[in-house]
Design an enzyme around this catalytic site. Structure first.
Site, mmCIF file in Angstrom:
data_model
loop_
_atom_site.group_PDB
_atom_site.id
_atom_site.type_symbol
_atom_site.label_atom_id
_atom_site.label_comp_id
_atom_site.label_asym_id
_atom_site.label_seq_id
_atom_site.Cartn_x
_atom_site.Cartn_y
_atom_site.Cartn_z
ATOM 1 N N ASP A 54 37.659 -1.892 1.012
ATOM 2 C CA ASP A 54 36.580 -2.847 1.254
ATOM 3 C C ASP A 54 35.269 -2.355 0.642
ATOM 4 O O ASP A 54 34.961 -1.159 0.685
ATOM 5 C CB ASP A 54 36.405 -3.027 2.769
ATOM 6 C CG ASP A 54 35.656 -4.294 3.123
ATOM 7 O OD1 ASP A 54 35.864 -5.310 2.436
ATOM 8 O OD2 ASP A 54 34.869 -4.274 4.090
ATOM 9 N N HIS A 55 34.497 -3.274 0.073
ATOM 10 C CA HIS A 55 33.188 -2.966 -0.499
ATOM 11 C C HIS A 55 33.242 -1.828 -1.523
ATOM 12 O O HIS A 55 32.586 -0.796 -1.369
ATOM 13 C CB HIS A 55 32.178 -2.601 0.602
ATOM 14 C CG HIS A 55 31.763 -3.757 1.446
ATOM 15 N ND1 HIS A 55 31.031 -4.825 0.972
ATOM 16 C CD2 HIS A 55 31.980 -4.006 2.761
ATOM 17 C CE1 HIS A 55 30.826 -5.686 1.954
ATOM 18 N NE2 HIS A 55 31.398 -5.229 3.042
ATOM 19 N N ASP A 76 32.343 -5.625 -4.539
ATOM 20 C CA ASP A 76 31.151 -6.256 -3.995
ATOM 21 C C ASP A 76 30.032 -6.190 -5.021
ATOM 22 O O ASP A 76 29.282 -5.224 -5.095
ATOM 23 C CB ASP A 76 30.736 -5.562 -2.689
ATOM 24 C CG ASP A 76 29.531 -6.239 -2.037
ATOM 25 O OD1 ASP A 76 28.984 -7.193 -2.632
ATOM 26 O OD2 ASP A 76 29.134 -5.811 -0.933
ATOM 27 N N GLU A 106 32.632 -11.252 -3.906
ATOM 28 C CA GLU A 106 31.625 -11.782 -2.975
ATOM 29 C C GLU A 106 30.496 -12.463 -3.747
ATOM 30 O O GLU A 106 30.014 -11.948 -4.749
ATOM 31 C CB GLU A 106 31.058 -10.664 -2.092
ATOM 32 C CG GLU A 106 30.051 -11.169 -1.066
ATOM 33 C CD GLU A 106 29.658 -10.123 -0.030
ATOM 34 O OE1 GLU A 106 28.564 -10.235 0.532
ATOM 35 O OE2 GLU A 106 30.457 -9.184 0.205
ATOM 36 N N HIS A 174 32.870 -11.662 6.189
ATOM 37 C CA HIS A 174 32.515 -10.325 6.661
ATOM 38 C C HIS A 174 31.618 -10.491 7.895
ATOM 39 O O HIS A 174 31.043 -11.551 8.131
ATOM 40 C CB HIS A 174 31.758 -9.565 5.572
ATOM 41 C CG HIS A 174 32.625 -9.158 4.430
ATOM 42 N ND1 HIS A 174 32.806 -7.843 4.070
ATOM 43 C CD2 HIS A 174 33.369 -9.883 3.563
ATOM 44 C CE1 HIS A 174 33.620 -7.775 3.034
ATOM 45 N NE2 HIS A 174 33.977 -9.013 2.709
ATOM 46 N N GLY A 175 31.489 -9.429 8.678
ATOM 47 C CA GLY A 175 30.616 -9.495 9.844
ATOM 48 C C GLY A 175 31.112 -10.454 10.916
ATOM 49 O O GLY A 175 30.312 -11.050 11.642
ATOM 50 N N ASN A 197 36.716 -10.185 8.701
ATOM 51 C CA ASN A 197 36.491 -8.744 8.824
ATOM 52 C C ASN A 197 35.900 -8.460 10.198
ATOM 53 O O ASN A 197 34.766 -8.861 10.486
ATOM 54 C CB ASN A 197 35.508 -8.264 7.744
ATOM 55 C CG ASN A 197 36.126 -8.238 6.368
ATOM 56 O OD1 ASN A 197 37.099 -8.926 6.092
ATOM 57 N ND2 ASN A 197 35.558 -7.434 5.490
#
Length: 249
Positions: A54-55, A76, A106, A174-175, A197
């Site tokens: 991720d990221h 990202d 993203e 996300h978040g 996520n």
């Protein structure tokens, strides 16, 4: 320990999951080790489990994930100009697809609680990115925020619908710890959002359990025995979370 709890929850519910290694996780454990750990759990699971980096903020970070056994990676480039985001995403998508690995990108910045603010996704930028980047899934910013401990996110549901009218790509939020369970279920059932996520909510559960276990065992110096109850509690909470958003039937 967290990945073990998540995997057991997936097997008990027969609901596939994604194990993610974000930047904070990778800061303390080499990507090559995380890849092997995740793949071991996935290969021994009775349900499909995706192993996701991720990221990744650069081509090199994503390439390291590809070389380390991850089955999915995220680039990202949301803070970059759209054209540069598309160009790097396209380059990463090419090498990832050559290895049968999926790619998430993203568009629009998802901010952080008590940190950098969000910049919502422009629907037409999302359309251009989806058409030209070669990615398999697209993370969007519609009121979601990283690291929220309370469920206070005000999700722009209509923005999700607007974006999915312009692209067939699976969408990612996300978040999602900051999104209440009712809204998560609504999004899962009625939109193209295919990935939530959820990290902070589960870490709160694990850490609260760990504190209770530690305080009950002040004379115990076996770390694993102190940690064990948090695995059980995390698994219980994970089951609740994944049952809320899946399966669809």
């Amino acid at each position: 320990e967290d990945a073990l709890a998540y995997t057991e929850a997936a097997n008990d519910t027969n609901i596939p999951i994604i194990l993610q290694a974000g930047p904070s996780c990778r800061k303390y454990t080499p990507v090559s080790i995380l890849g092997k750990m995740f793949r071991y759990l996935a290969d021994n699971s009775k349900v499909p489990i995706c192993c996701h980096l991720d990221h990744g903020f650069s081509y090199d970070e994503c390439k390291e994930g590809i070389d380390s056994g991850f089955t999915s990676i995220m680039f990202d480039g949301s803070k970059l100009p759209l054209g540069k985001n598309i160009n790097i995403s396209k380059k990463i998508s090419k090498i990832a697809h050559d290895h049968n690995i999926s790619v998430e990108g993203e568009v629009g910045i998802v901010g952080y609680h008590n940190g950098a603010s969000s910049q919502g996704t422009n629907a037409y930028e999302a359309k251009k990115y989806a058409e030209e980047s070669g990615v398999d899934a697209m993370a969007i910013s519609v009121g979601n925020t990283h690291l929220q401990k309370s469920k206070v996110a005000k999700i722009n549901f209509n923005k999700i619908l607007e974006i999915q009218k312009l692209t067939k790509l699976p969408l990612v939020l996300h978040g999602s710890s900051g999104i209440n369970s009712k809204m998560r279920k609504k999004i899962a059932r009625n939109t193209n959002v295919a990935k939530f996520n959820i990290g902070t909510e589960l870490r709160v559960t694990a850490c609260n359990s760990l504190r209770r276990s530690y305080n009950k065992n002040l004379r115990n110096f076996d770390k694993i025995e102190i940690i064990k109850p948090s695995i059980v509690d995390l698994k219980k909470h994970t089951i609740k979370v994944i049952k809320n958003i899946g399966p669809l039937k």
